[in-house]
Scaffold this motif. Sequence first.
Motif, short mmCIF file in Angstrom:
data_model
loop_
_atom_site.label_atom_id
_atom_site.label_comp_id
_atom_site.label_asym_id
_atom_site.label_seq_id
_atom_site.Cartn_x
_atom_site.Cartn_y
_atom_site.Cartn_z
N PHE A 138 -4.02 -3.78 1.94
CA PHE A 138 -4.40 -4.73 2.98
C PHE A 138 -4.84 -3.92 4.19
O PHE A 138 -4.06 -3.15 4.76
CB PHE A 138 -3.22 -5.64 3.35
CG PHE A 138 -2.63 -6.33 2.16
CD1 PHE A 138 -3.33 -7.32 1.49
CD2 PHE A 138 -1.38 -5.96 1.67
CE1 PHE A 138 -2.79 -7.94 0.37
CE2 PHE A 138 -0.84 -6.58 0.56
CZ PHE A 138 -1.54 -7.57 -0.09
N ARG A 139 -6.09 -4.09 4.60
CA ARG A 139 -6.64 -3.29 5.69
C ARG A 139 -7.83 -4.00 6.30
O ARG A 139 -8.48 -4.80 5.65
CB ARG A 139 -7.05 -1.92 5.16
CG ARG A 139 -8.23 -2.04 4.21
CD ARG A 139 -8.41 -0.89 3.27
NE ARG A 139 -9.47 -1.15 2.32
CZ ARG A 139 -9.36 -1.90 1.25
NH1 ARG A 139 -8.23 -2.49 0.97
NH2 ARG A 139 -10.37 -2.09 0.44
N PRO A 140 -8.12 -3.70 7.55
CA PRO A 140 -9.31 -4.27 8.18
C PRO A 140 -10.57 -3.53 7.71
O PRO A 140 -10.49 -2.44 7.12
CB PRO A 140 -9.07 -4.04 9.67
CG PRO A 140 -8.12 -2.91 9.74
CD PRO A 140 -7.30 -2.95 8.48
N PRO A 199 -2.54 -5.64 8.44
CA PRO A 199 -3.92 -5.32 8.79
C PRO A 199 -4.34 -5.92 10.14
O PRO A 199 -5.24 -5.40 10.79
CB PRO A 199 -4.73 -5.91 7.64
CG PRO A 199 -3.86 -6.99 7.09
CD PRO A 199 -2.44 -6.52 7.28
N TRP A 257 -4.26 1.61 0.64
CA TRP A 257 -3.94 0.59 1.63
C TRP A 257 -4.48 -0.73 1.09
O TRP A 257 -5.64 -1.08 1.33
CB TRP A 257 -4.60 0.92 2.98
CG TRP A 257 -4.08 2.19 3.57
CD1 TRP A 257 -3.00 2.32 4.39
CD2 TRP A 257 -4.61 3.50 3.40
NE1 TRP A 257 -2.83 3.63 4.73
CE2 TRP A 257 -3.80 4.39 4.14
CE3 TRP A 257 -5.69 4.03 2.69
CZ2 TRP A 257 -4.04 5.76 4.19
CZ3 TRP A 257 -5.92 5.40 2.73
CH2 TRP A 257 -5.10 6.24 3.48
#
Length: 143
Positions: free
Chosen positions: A38-40, A125, A36
Amino acid sequence: MTVTSREVAEQLLRASREQDTERFVDLLAPDCCIEWPFRPAGVPGRVQGRDRIREFLTTQANGFVTFDEYRGTVFHETTDPEVVIVEYEAHGTVVPTGAPLHQTIIAVLRIRDGLVVSYRDYLNPLVLAEALASVSSGADRLR
């Protein structure tokens, strides 16, 4: 009969939507990697290996969101027969809060010998961060 990369991608997407972890994992190569980019915060960037992916899906991912449907699904077959790009909108529910979830996703899959060897999941995200925050704030209210 040889299965195409697109057919494997279709099966994987169906197993994902139905949250059929065993069917999903059966479509992965033993050393498959899911990423992933782009993710928080708090969400891993990479999980590698069929067993670790199964563990991640059963302990962390399943039960967080249920998917009702994937809409607008488009499969892009590339000049590389191993690579399929999938665009879709995931519609579901954040289980702990009951809040709706609408996520636009682009996934890039590399499929070799009928098994997924690489799965890059480009999701928004911000949508995931909002869902995680709603779960955290809901838990805080219960304390």
